[in-house]
Design a protein around this motif. Structure first.
Motif, PDB file in Angstrom:
ATOM      1  N   TYR A 102       0.815  -1.214   0.000  1.00 28.71           N
ATOM      2  CA  TYR A 102       0.000   0.000   0.000  1.00 28.71           C
ATOM      3  C   TYR A 102       0.851   1.267   0.000  1.00 28.71           C
ATOM      4  O   TYR A 102       1.766   1.400   0.788  1.00 28.71           O
ATOM      5  CB  TYR A 102      -0.914  -0.010   1.218  1.00 28.71           C
ATOM      6  CG  TYR A 102      -1.821  -1.195   1.252  1.00 28.71           C
ATOM      7  CD1 TYR A 102      -3.044  -1.160   0.583  1.00 28.71           C
ATOM      8  CD2 TYR A 102      -1.464  -2.347   1.937  1.00 28.71           C
ATOM      9  CE1 TYR A 102      -3.888  -2.256   0.617  1.00 28.71           C
ATOM     10  CE2 TYR A 102      -2.301  -3.449   1.960  1.00 28.71           C
ATOM     11  CZ  TYR A 102      -3.508  -3.399   1.310  1.00 28.71           C
ATOM     12  OH  TYR A 102      -4.352  -4.482   1.332  1.00 28.71           O
ATOM     13  N   GLU A 103       0.538   2.159  -0.898  1.00 29.42           N
ATOM     14  CA  GLU A 103       1.303   3.400  -1.002  1.00 29.42           C
ATOM     15  C   GLU A 103       0.988   4.318   0.166  1.00 29.42           C
ATOM     16  O   GLU A 103       1.879   4.820   0.827  1.00 29.42           O
ATOM     17  CB  GLU A 103       0.937   4.114  -2.307  1.00 29.42           C
ATOM     18  CG  GLU A 103       1.556   3.483  -3.520  1.00 29.42           C
ATOM     19  CD  GLU A 103       2.509   4.443  -4.190  1.00 29.42           C
ATOM     20  OE1 GLU A 103       2.152   5.639  -4.255  1.00 29.42           O
ATOM     21  OE2 GLU A 103       3.584   4.005  -4.633  1.00 29.42           O
ATOM     22  N   ALA A 104      -0.306   4.544   0.369  1.00 31.29           N
ATOM     23  CA  ALA A 104      -0.694   5.451   1.441  1.00 31.29           C
ATOM     24  C   ALA A 104      -1.189   4.629   2.621  1.00 31.29           C
ATOM     25  O   ALA A 104      -1.789   3.574   2.449  1.00 31.29           O
ATOM     26  CB  ALA A 104      -1.793   6.387   0.956  1.00 31.29           C
ATOM     27  N   LYS A 105      -0.906   5.150   3.825  1.00 32.44           N
ATOM     28  CA  LYS A 105      -1.318   4.435   5.028  1.00 32.44           C
ATOM     29  C   LYS A 105      -2.829   4.242   5.047  1.00 32.44           C
ATOM     30  O   LYS A 105      -3.337   3.235   5.500  1.00 32.44           O
ATOM     31  CB  LYS A 105      -0.902   5.231   6.258  1.00 32.44           C
ATOM     32  CG  LYS A 105       0.568   5.384   6.405  1.00 32.44           C
ATOM     33  CD  LYS A 105       0.888   6.164   7.653  1.00 32.44           C
ATOM     34  CE  LYS A 105       0.904   7.644   7.358  1.00 32.44           C
ATOM     35  NZ  LYS A 105       1.431   8.456   8.436  1.00 32.44           N
ATOM     36  N   VAL A 127      -5.224   0.550  15.958  1.00 33.32           N
ATOM     37  CA  VAL A 127      -5.071   0.715  14.504  1.00 33.32           C
ATOM     38  C   VAL A 127      -4.350   2.033  14.205  1.00 33.32           C
ATOM     39  O   VAL A 127      -3.437   2.087  13.377  1.00 33.32           O
ATOM     40  CB  VAL A 127      -6.448   0.680  13.800  1.00 33.32           C
ATOM     41  CG1 VAL A 127      -6.330   1.091  12.346  1.00 33.32           C
ATOM     42  CG2 VAL A 127      -7.046  -0.709  13.910  1.00 33.32           C
ATOM     43  N   ALA A 128      -4.764   3.087  14.906  1.00 38.35           N
ATOM     44  CA  ALA A 128      -4.139   4.389  14.674  1.00 38.35           C
ATOM     45  C   ALA A 128      -2.642   4.321  14.958  1.00 38.35           C
ATOM     46  O   ALA A 128      -1.826   4.835  14.202  1.00 38.35           O
ATOM     47  CB  ALA A 128      -4.799   5.453  15.550  1.00 38.35           C
ATOM     48  N   PRO A 135      -3.982   9.635  12.648  1.00 45.85           N
ATOM     49  CA  PRO A 135      -4.662  10.252  13.782  1.00 45.85           C
ATOM     50  C   PRO A 135      -5.873   9.410  14.205  1.00 45.85           C
ATOM     51  O   PRO A 135      -6.626   8.949  13.348  1.00 45.85           O
ATOM     52  CB  PRO A 135      -5.138  11.597  13.239  1.00 45.85           C
ATOM     53  CG  PRO A 135      -4.347  11.829  11.998  1.00 45.85           C
ATOM     54  CD  PRO A 135      -3.979  10.489  11.464  1.00 45.85           C
ATOM     55  N   PRO A 136      -6.051   9.189  15.510  1.00 45.07           N
ATOM     56  CA  PRO A 136      -7.178   8.369  15.979  1.00 45.07           C
ATOM     57  C   PRO A 136      -8.527   8.869  15.442  1.00 45.07           C
ATOM     58  O   PRO A 136      -9.399   8.052  15.120  1.00 45.07           O
ATOM     59  CB  PRO A 136      -7.119   8.528  17.503  1.00 45.07           C
ATOM     60  CG  PRO A 136      -5.725   8.917  17.798  1.00 45.07           C
ATOM     61  CD  PRO A 136      -5.197   9.645  16.615  1.00 45.07           C
TER      62      PRO A 136
END
Ligand code: SF4
Ligand code: SF4
Ligand code: SF4
Ligand code: FES
Lengths: 145, 871
Positions: free
Chosen positions: A8-11, A37-38, A44-45
């Protein structure tokens, strides 16, 4: 939590699978699950919460051991899912979005699950069942102890 | 050139913009709800629909770009009908509780409904219910009113970069919420409140206390908390500021504020406010008259001068006070007392750092406009987290990062963590080793170019010996260094932000020289992270022991003469004492009288126990301040000065921008400069200062850089360095290479060191008197990392005991996994438990400022929170 950040490129792209993994472990989208997960994805949560609460399949409160997700969208209703729903409610003594006192089942009235051709349909945990009848639905559920 | 017609009016444009922008520029109003000048176009609310000829459907003017020849109508029947429909949809769920809502009177939804909309809807279904939420101490949310324009979300994510709020759920049940659902636990900038078009996000501080139309007066002024110098409008009712508001086009902050600026102003009305003069009598401070207080202070000053000579008197200036106050104090010291003993805590970091860079790169080298940060092609930050101490400056770094500009940070910086492309967090005090590696790595890729032979000579002399063992030297890996060098090598004109930690240490001159080399190699522009609103102004006003106003050295006879002629008094040519030297001198009994203006020495100086001993030995301690504090408690005379909104004046920010601070409310105290000139008058010198205009007029005559400056020039917002004046040039020849041997430090591992925490919610001196800010950070704490906690095994909220060589105290612990090693961070916000009160110091030999590195402390667990609750 074990989520590998590979393809995956972006988180953000990893968010949905990560939330599923967290839900498997925590049972529902508890604040702790969302926070983990955050942390794992360094997001950011609040962003995680926005995602997690948008989708119905991420649980907003604790559920029983097995989750019965019966479709109550147009086609399924026309094919009798409303009756099935009230039968389930009667049998287990719970309204939709409630959990039996023994924690065995939670009942969820779902929006369309994409099975109009074989309505009525339901998903139990991650198992899919179609062409449900008043008889078949109970024998299916017998398999979930 | 693009020509378009809006409502029959021809508009010429140089570049394509949105229809909305074109309309705004030419004074045509198009209603909007989701668009906001501080945010990117969004196109969500459809209220800005307009009719464009030859286009079949209405278009959203906030996202539609103009094209040549376009003909636009903004108020046709079709448009008005569409807007009415959009508003009807928005009102489906809106409670229409305007009589109860604080936003009424300045609400975009209310105004637009009044203009276009039906106030009644055709929906029979009930409206959604969601109670107003008071879980947060500062922000009240009312999600029944929310129209889901997402302005707040975009502000918080795209501009503030805090990502603290989100839209939860979906459809009818969508609400704006922080993660917790209640308390925001965010940066509390309040910028989301600014952009919310309705009454969904509101400040709790003035809730239900007034209506927008009750505002009697609006005064455009400058924030009094930090060196950024944000502009805002203070809204006044009666004699108090009820709220501060921003405008998207106002000041250099362009509508943004931070928590201190927006919510902290109530320190000016705190119960610690000094209103009448006090005089020490029978061991206690008693109220007295101005006449008695002033003549006592002046008489004693005169007496000490006659008895011990002028050198036995010192003065402390303050970056919290205006240029005018600082100028007056400097004049009192130099021309009436006759000593150069004037300094301030600005001399701990800002002053010496600036001097160092000016010596190399010329006067004004650190004064660069803020927008240069986002227009640069790289950012390097060291020494302070700008997003905590100067938050709006921090936002520029975040914005640069968002533009894809590489950002390299050195040190623990929570606020930039998600924005740095490379964060280097070296072991405690190993920055010189790290910088060495960065410089030598960079020089391999980018050899010196011969542009400044003089400085390149210095670089050559300044031998860089890099250690082979990187991890041993600074606790980082080779790949970290390589990555940082690669990032730096991308930069051709980066912004270099430098903060306090670089200078308050024994090897400060090494670090500053290394930074100068880095700046030279990278062609960087320097930004000093100025923590007080008038650090720069204080320096410019000559409140340093070796410079006169305008930065002229006091030892130069020709320059001194200019001031002597104007003041009609002789100014000593010898440099005066620096702040810590004055404290030492007082301790030794050599300094007999101290005039302290706007500074709490017992909060902002290290080893406060020693400082207190020194102050107690003085024959005369005069404290001129706005708030009662620990230092004033020891004074012989306390002179209450007007607080920031009560007097006219000016601040000079970190860019060298002079800004006009306006009187907004009436105060019972006396203007700071006036107190000083009254004292001068009693001693026997009448300055004839009637208003600040007279002071500015004198300054502009004597100081060569401040030629011809007026308050109206400041009001234009462009009173920027080098003004119209004559800066000093070419002094680099005198530059003396400091001792650049790296200090050999014992390996720090296993020991705990104390450092002052950089607090977003607090500015210490004045911030601790704001009840709003105290809601966010009620008490002092010790922030520690995981490594230290392995030893301590505490949880956030537990109590630890902390002791240094000079002091022990109990503090609650906060665990912050981002902190590396064994550092302990304590904020310097409480006099009894402030970080500085625990610290020992040594005199930095180059800058004569207190070096605070290597402050070892013991920390141990005292009791857990659970035990406390049970007890
Ligand atoms: S106050 Fe600032 S940080 Fe907090 S939610 Fe609003 S915009 Fe975000
Ligand atoms: S809270 Fe205000 S700014 Fe945020 S989405 Fe709702 S109406 Fe818009
Ligand atoms: S950044 Fe500084 S000047 Fe701006 S509002 Fe905050 S404290 Fe005030
Ligand atoms: S302002 Fe254009 S769509 Fe909202």
């Amino acid at each position: 939590m074990i989520v590998k950040q590979r393809a995956y490129e972006a988180k953000e792209a990893l968010l949905m699978p990560a939330l599923y993994a967290a839900q498997r472990e925590h049972g529902w989208m508890s604040p702790e699950a969302m926070k983990s997960v955050a942390r794992a994805l360094d997001l950011p949560p609040a962003t995680v919460k926005g995602f997690a609460t948008f989708y119905d399949m991420f649980r907003k409160k604790p559920v029983g051991k097995h989750v019965i997700q019966l479709c109550t969208n147009v086609t399924c209703i026309l094919s009798g899912s409303e009756d099935l729903l009230s039968m389930l409610s009667d049998k287990f003594g719970i309204a939709p979005n409630e959990t039996t006192t023994d924690g065995r089942f939670s009942l969820v009235a779902m929006e369309c699950i994409g099975a109009c051709g074989t309505a009525p349909a339901m998903i139990v945990n991650t198992d899919f069942y179609e062409n449900l009848t008043k008889e078949s639905i109970f024998s299916i559920l017998e398999n979930y102890k | 050139m693009i020509t378009i017609t809006i409502n029959g009016k021809k508009i010429k444009l140089n570049k394509p913009v949105t229809i909305l922008e074109a309309a705004r520029k030419s004074g045509i109003h198009i209603p909007t709800l989701c668009d906001h000048p501080m945010l990117e176009p969004f196109g969500g609310c459809r209220l800005c629909l307009v009719e464009i000829e030859k286009m079949p459907k209405l278009q959203a003017s906030c996202t539609q770009q103009v094209t040549d020849g376009m003909v636009v109508w903004t108020e046709t029947e079709k448009v008005v009908e569409a807007r009415r429909a959009m508003l009807e949809f928005l009102l489906v769920n809106h409670p229409l509780d305007c009589p109860y809502c604080d936003k009424a009177g300045e609400c975009d939804l209310q105004d637009n409904t009044m203009k276009y909309g039906p106030a009644i809807g055709r929906f029979k279904e009930g409206k959604r219910k969601h109670p107003e939420c008071y879980d947060d101490p500062i922000i009240v949310t009312n999600m029944e009113r929310c129209i889901l324009c997402s302005r707040c979300i975009r502000m918080c994510s795209d501009v503030q970069g805090a990502d603290a709020i989100t839209i939860t759920n979906r459809g009818n049940k969508s609400y704006v919420e922080p993660f917790s659902g209640g308390r925001f636990d965010c940066e509390y900038c309040g910028n989301c409140i600014t952009v919310c078009p309705v009454g969904s996000l509101m400040s709790r501080l003035h809730k239900h206390t007034y209506r927008p139309w009750y505002i009697e007066k609006e005064v455009e002024t400058i924030c009094s908390f930090c060196g950024v110098g944000c502009s805002f409008v203070a809204q006044i009712r009666g004699d108090s500021i009820v709220r501060v508001e921003t405008r998207p086009d106002l000041g250099l902050n362009k509508g943004l504020l931070c928590v201190k600026g927006r919510f902290g102003f109530d320190y000016t009305v705190s119960s610690a406010r000094l209103k009448s003069p006090l005089i020490e009598r029978n061991g206690g401070l008693k109220q007295t008259t101005w006449a008695e207080a002033l003549s006592h202070a002046a008489g004693k000053l005169k007496e000490v001068k006659e008895k011990y000579g002028p050198a036995a008197i010192g003065a402390i200036a303050s970056g919290l006070c205006t240029n005018e106050d600082n100028y007056a104090l400097q004049r009192l010291m130099r021309s009436v007392i006759g000593a150069n003993n004037i300094d301030s805590t600005t001399g701990f970091f800002y002053g010496p750092a600036q001097r160092f860079f000016e010596d190399i790169f010329g006067q004004g080298a650190t004064l660069n406009p803020m927008q240069g940060i986002t227009n640069s092609d790289g950012v390097f930050v060291i020494g302070a987290d700008p997003s905590a101490v100067t938050p709006v400056l921090g936002l520029q770094v975040r914005a640069a990062s968002r533009k894809g500009i590489p950002v390299v940070t050195v040190g623990h910086m929570s606020g930039l963590k998600r924005f740095a492309t490379c964060s280097l967090n070296p072991d405690a005090f190993s920055e010189p080793a790290l910088l060495n590696m960065l410089i030598s790595g960079l020089m391999k890729k980018r050899p010196v170019c011969g542009e400044n032979i003089f400085f390149e000579d210095i670089i050559k002399k300044f031998m860089l010996s890099t250690s082979d063992n990187i991890s041993d030297a600074c606790g980082l890996g080779k790949s970290d260094i390589d990555k940082a060098v690669d990032e730096l090598n991308l930069m051709t004109n980066p912004a270099i932000l430098i903060g306090r930690q670089v200078v308050q240490r024994s090897d400060a001159s090494v670090l500053l020289l290394q930074l100068s080399v880095l700046i030279y190699l990278l062609n960087g522009r320097i930004y000093l992270i100025s923590e007080l609103p008038n650090d720069q102004g204080l320096v410019d006003m000559g409140c340093q022991p070796d410079t006169l106003p305008g930065g002229r050295p006091v030892f130069s006879d020709s320059m001194r003469k200019r001031y002597e002629d104007s003041y009609g008094a002789e100014i000593p040519s010898a440099q005066g004492m620096r702040l810590m030297e004055m404290i030492q001198a007082a301790h030794e009994g050599k300094l007999k009288a101290l005039y302290v203006m706007g500074e709490n020495l017992l909060l902002n100086l290290p080893d406060t126990g020693y400082v207190k001993e020194a102050l107690l030995k003085l024959e005369l301690l005069v404290v001129q301040d706005t708030l009662m504090n620990e230092t004033a408690e020891l004074a012989h005379v306390v002179l209450p000065a007007c607080s920031w909104p009560e007097a006219e004046g000016s601040y000079t920010n970190f860019e060298g921008r002079m800004q006009h601070v306006k009187k907004a409310v009436h105060g019972e105290a006396m203007e700071g400069w006036k107190i000083i000139s009254e004292i001068a008058k009693i001693i026997g010198v009448d300055w004839d200062f009637l208003t600040v205009v007279d002071i500015l007029a004198e300054l502009t005559k004597v100081s060569p850089v401040h030629k011809g400056i007026t308050y109206s020039e400041m009001d234009s917002g462009n009173c920027l360095w080098p003004y119209n004046g004559e800066p000093l040039r070419d002094i680099a020849k005198d530059f003396v290479l400091p001792d650049t041997k790296l200090i050999k430090r014992e390996k720090c591992s296993g020991r705990s060191y104390l450092s002052a925490d950089q607090q977003l919610f607090h500015s210490g001196t004045i911030g601790r008197n704001s009840s709003a800010l105290n809601l966010l950070m009620p008490a002092s704490y010790a922030r520690i990392g995981s490594a230290l906690n392995e030893k301590l095994s505490v949880k956030t909220g537990d109590t630890a005991s902390i002791s240094s060589g000079v002091k022990s105290a109990e503090l609650d612990v906060i665990i912050d996994p981002d902190i590396k090693g064994m550092m302990v961070f304590v904020p310097n916000t409480a006099a009894d438990k402030g970080a500085l009160s625990f610290m020992k110091w040594s005199m930095n030999k180059d800058f004569k400022n207190p070096a605070l590195d290597g402050n070892e402390i013991e920390i141990s667990k005292l009791r857990s929170k659970a035990e406390e609750v049970a007890a």
